[in-house]
Scaffold this motif. Structure first.
Motif, PDB file in Angstrom:
ATOM      1  N   VAL A  24      37.629  92.800  38.482  1.00  0.00           N
ATOM      2  CA  VAL A  24      36.833  93.092  37.170  1.00  0.00           C
ATOM      3  C   VAL A  24      34.994  92.478  37.465  1.00  0.00           C
ATOM      4  CG1 VAL A  24      35.867  93.466  34.816  1.00  0.00           C
ATOM      5  CG2 VAL A  24      38.601  93.755  35.896  1.00  0.00           C
ATOM      6  N   GLN A  25      35.095  91.716  37.694  1.00  0.00           N
ATOM      7  CA  GLN A  25      33.700  90.692  37.980  1.00  0.00           C
ATOM      8  C   GLN A  25      33.070  91.841  39.827  1.00  0.00           C
ATOM      9  OE1 GLN A  25      32.367  88.363  35.776  1.00  0.00           O
ATOM     10  NE2 GLN A  25      30.605  89.424  37.206  1.00  0.00           N
ATOM     11  N   ALA A  26      34.117  91.681  40.611  1.00  0.00           N
ATOM     12  CA  ALA A  26      33.465  92.408  41.407  1.00  0.00           C
ATOM     13  C   ALA A  26      32.795  93.708  41.338  1.00  0.00           C
ATOM     14  CB  ALA A  26      34.973  92.682  42.873  1.00  0.00           C
ATOM     15  N   VAL A  27      33.446  94.696  40.754  1.00  0.00           N
ATOM     16  CA  VAL A  27      33.065  96.251  39.917  1.00  0.00           C
ATOM     17  C   VAL A  27      31.980  95.411  39.391  1.00  0.00           C
ATOM     18  CG1 VAL A  27      33.533  97.331  38.486  1.00  0.00           C
ATOM     19  CG2 VAL A  27      35.673  96.602  39.933  1.00  0.00           C
ATOM     20  N   ILE A  28      31.448  94.581  38.577  1.00  0.00           N
ATOM     21  CA  ILE A  28      30.674  94.474  37.497  1.00  0.00           C
ATOM     22  C   ILE A  28      29.308  94.171  38.209  1.00  0.00           C
ATOM     23  CG2 ILE A  28      29.511  92.866  35.771  1.00  0.00           C
ATOM     24  CD1 ILE A  28      32.307  92.471  34.511  1.00  0.00           C
ATOM     25  N   ASP A  29      29.412  93.440  39.453  1.00  0.00           N
ATOM     26  CA  ASP A  29      28.319  92.958  40.526  1.00  0.00           C
ATOM     27  C   ASP A  29      27.986  93.750  41.000  1.00  0.00           C
ATOM     28  OD1 ASP A  29      28.784  90.497  39.806  1.00  0.00           O
ATOM     29  OD2 ASP A  29      30.292  89.831  41.206  1.00  0.00           O
ATOM     30  N   TYR A  30      29.029  95.071  41.956  1.00  0.00           N
ATOM     31  CA  TYR A  30      29.005  96.107  42.226  1.00  0.00           C
ATOM     32  C   TYR A  30      27.936  97.153  41.288  1.00  0.00           C
ATOM     33  CZ  TYR A  30      29.945 100.460  44.619  1.00  0.00           C
ATOM     34  OH  TYR A  30      29.350 102.136  45.634  1.00  0.00           O
ATOM     35  N   ILE A  31      28.434  97.603  40.918  1.00  0.00           N
ATOM     36  CA  ILE A  31      27.370  98.129  39.015  1.00  0.00           C
ATOM     37  C   ILE A  31      26.508  97.775  39.321  1.00  0.00           C
ATOM     38  CG2 ILE A  31      27.324  99.250  37.429  1.00  0.00           C
ATOM     39  CD1 ILE A  31      30.722  99.144  37.203  1.00  0.00           C
ATOM     40  N   GLU A  32      26.067  96.893  39.259  1.00  0.00           N
ATOM     41  CA  GLU A  32      24.860  95.839  39.015  1.00  0.00           C
ATOM     42  C   GLU A  32      23.607  95.697  40.227  1.00  0.00           C
ATOM     43  OE1 GLU A  32      25.224  91.349  37.409  1.00  0.00           O
ATOM     44  OE2 GLU A  32      25.228  92.344  35.642  1.00  0.00           O
ATOM     45  N   ARG A  33      24.113  95.689  41.630  1.00  0.00           N
ATOM     46  CA  ARG A  33      23.452  95.959  42.437  1.00  0.00           C
ATOM     47  C   ARG A  33      23.298  97.066  42.605  1.00  0.00           C
ATOM     48  NH1 ARG A  33      27.480  92.532  44.742  1.00  0.00           N
ATOM     49  NH2 ARG A  33      28.245  94.194  45.916  1.00  0.00           N
ATOM     50  N   ALA A  34      23.886  98.549  42.089  1.00  0.00           N
ATOM     51  CA  ALA A  34      24.091  99.806  42.684  1.00  0.00           C
ATOM     52  C   ALA A  34      22.135  99.900  41.316  1.00  0.00           C
ATOM     53  CB  ALA A  34      24.828 100.637  41.843  1.00  0.00           C
TER      54      ALA A  34
ATOM     55  N   ASP B 150      19.994  98.120  40.707  1.00  0.00           N
ATOM     56  CA  ASP B 150      19.247  97.477  40.751  1.00  0.00           C
ATOM     57  C   ASP B 150      18.576  98.530  42.213  1.00  0.00           C
ATOM     58  OD1 ASP B 150      19.283  95.238  39.438  1.00  0.00           O
ATOM     59  OD2 ASP B 150      20.414  93.314  40.688  1.00  0.00           O
ATOM     60  N   SER B 151      20.030  98.774  42.793  1.00  0.00           N
ATOM     61  CA  SER B 151      19.176  99.929  44.304  1.00  0.00           C
ATOM     62  C   SER B 151      18.349 101.442  42.863  1.00  0.00           C
ATOM     63  CB  SER B 151      20.163  99.982  45.088  1.00  0.00           C
ATOM     64  OG  SER B 151      20.749  99.242  45.483  1.00  0.00           O
ATOM     65  N   ILE B 152      18.997 101.836  42.039  1.00  0.00           N
ATOM     66  CA  ILE B 152      18.740 102.769  41.864  1.00  0.00           C
ATOM     67  C   ILE B 152      17.348 102.954  41.269  1.00  0.00           C
ATOM     68  CG2 ILE B 152      19.363 104.337  40.258  1.00  0.00           C
ATOM     69  CD1 ILE B 152      22.569 103.691  40.399  1.00  0.00           C
ATOM     70  N   GLU B 153      17.278 101.793  39.967  1.00  0.00           N
ATOM     71  CA  GLU B 153      15.614 101.314  39.982  1.00  0.00           C
ATOM     72  C   GLU B 153      14.893 101.175  41.040  1.00  0.00           C
ATOM     73  OE1 GLU B 153      14.020  98.384  37.210  1.00  0.00           O
ATOM     74  OE2 GLU B 153      15.871  98.411  37.035  1.00  0.00           O
ATOM     75  N   ALA B 154      15.239 100.627  42.527  1.00  0.00           N
ATOM     76  CA  ALA B 154      13.643 100.116  43.354  1.00  0.00           C
ATOM     77  C   ALA B 154      13.634 101.725  43.929  1.00  0.00           C
ATOM     78  CB  ALA B 154      14.426  99.185  44.301  1.00  0.00           C
ATOM     79  N   ALA B 155      14.850 102.342  43.938  1.00  0.00           N
ATOM     80  CA  ALA B 155      14.579 103.880  44.332  1.00  0.00           C
ATOM     81  C   ALA B 155      13.448 104.159  43.346  1.00  0.00           C
ATOM     82  CB  ALA B 155      15.870 104.437  44.640  1.00  0.00           C
ATOM     83  N   GLN B 156      13.966 104.577  42.291  1.00  0.00           N
ATOM     84  CA  GLN B 156      12.783 105.258  40.858  1.00  0.00           C
ATOM     85  C   GLN B 156      11.320 104.475  40.828  1.00  0.00           C
ATOM     86  OE1 GLN B 156      15.048 104.642  37.568  1.00  0.00           O
ATOM     87  NE2 GLN B 156      16.834 106.714  37.675  1.00  0.00           N
ATOM     88  N   ASN B 157      11.795 103.725  41.557  1.00  0.00           N
ATOM     89  CA  ASN B 157       9.977 103.237  41.730  1.00  0.00           C
ATOM     90  C   ASN B 157       9.556 103.613  42.737  1.00  0.00           C
ATOM     91  OD1 ASN B 157      10.011 101.689  38.863  1.00  0.00           O
ATOM     92  ND2 ASN B 157      11.376  99.864  40.192  1.00  0.00           N
ATOM     93  N   LEU B 158       9.680 103.344  43.662  1.00  0.00           N
ATOM     94  CA  LEU B 158       9.116 103.646  44.834  1.00  0.00           C
ATOM     95  C   LEU B 158       8.858 104.849  45.027  1.00  0.00           C
ATOM     96  CD1 LEU B 158       8.693 103.403  47.828  1.00  0.00           C
ATOM     97  CD2 LEU B 158      11.049 104.460  48.336  1.00  0.00           C
ATOM     98  N   VAL B 159       9.769 106.404  44.130  1.00  0.00           N
ATOM     99  CA  VAL B 159       8.939 107.585  44.084  1.00  0.00           C
ATOM    100  C   VAL B 159       8.085 107.210  43.315  1.00  0.00           C
ATOM    101  CG1 VAL B 159      10.264 109.992  42.873  1.00  0.00           C
ATOM    102  CG2 VAL B 159      12.084 108.065  44.218  1.00  0.00           C
ATOM    103  N   LYS B 160       8.463 106.828  42.136  1.00  0.00           N
ATOM    104  CA  LYS B 160       7.033 106.985  41.104  1.00  0.00           C
ATOM    105  C   LYS B 160       5.487 106.650  42.032  1.00  0.00           C
ATOM    106  CE  LYS B 160       8.964 105.408  36.870  1.00  0.00           C
ATOM    107  NZ  LYS B 160       9.553 104.822  36.177  1.00  0.00           N
ATOM    108  N   THR B 161       6.331 105.238  42.798  1.00  0.00           N
ATOM    109  CA  THR B 161       4.985 104.794  43.550  1.00  0.00           C
ATOM    110  C   THR B 161       4.212 106.303  44.263  1.00  0.00           C
ATOM    111  OG1 THR B 161       5.728 103.939  44.738  1.00  0.00           O
ATOM    112  CG2 THR B 161       5.026 102.847  43.367  1.00  0.00           C
TER     113      THR B 161
END
Length: 104
Positions: free
Chosen positions: A79-89, A91-102
């Motif tokens: 369960v902790q591994a799944v939670i870590d994976y989701i949090e990393r995903a 973060d990646s989605i947020e970074a991609a969204q921020n890149l698109v905004k810029t």
């Protein structure tokens, strides 16, 4: 009070408004507001009831998950591994969204 033979004071009226989660304008109106053939009070009750049902279902699910993890502790690592994976995903989605905004 129920059949209108006793005068209500303001504190009684406001208490009724709080009890039924209604505005005084609606609760003491001379006309009944109807939406889709049912009084507005029904729809407000229905929405609150649905919210409470969702909350109860979520609480039952969380309780079941907690009990399962408590009884089968070897699942905690998965369960902790799944939670870590989701949090990393996320973060990646947020970074991609921020890149698109810029780039706009």
């Amino acid at each position: 009070m129920l059949n209108g033979t006793i005068q209500m004071n303001v504190s009684n009226m406001m208490g009724l408004c709080r009890c039924f989660h209604m505005d005084p304008e609606y609760l003491f109106s001379n006309t009944l507001e109807v939406v889709n053939g049912k009084p507005l009070a029904h729809w407000r009750w229905y929405e609150r009831n649905q919210e409470q049902q969702r909350y109860m279902e979520e609480s039952r699910s969380l309780s079941k998950i907690y009990d399962t993890l408590n009884n089968k502790r070897y699942l905690i690592g998965y369960v902790q591994a799944v939670i870590d994976y989701i949090e990393r995903a996320d973060d990646s989605i947020e970074a991609a969204q921020n890149l698109v905004k810029t780039l706009k």
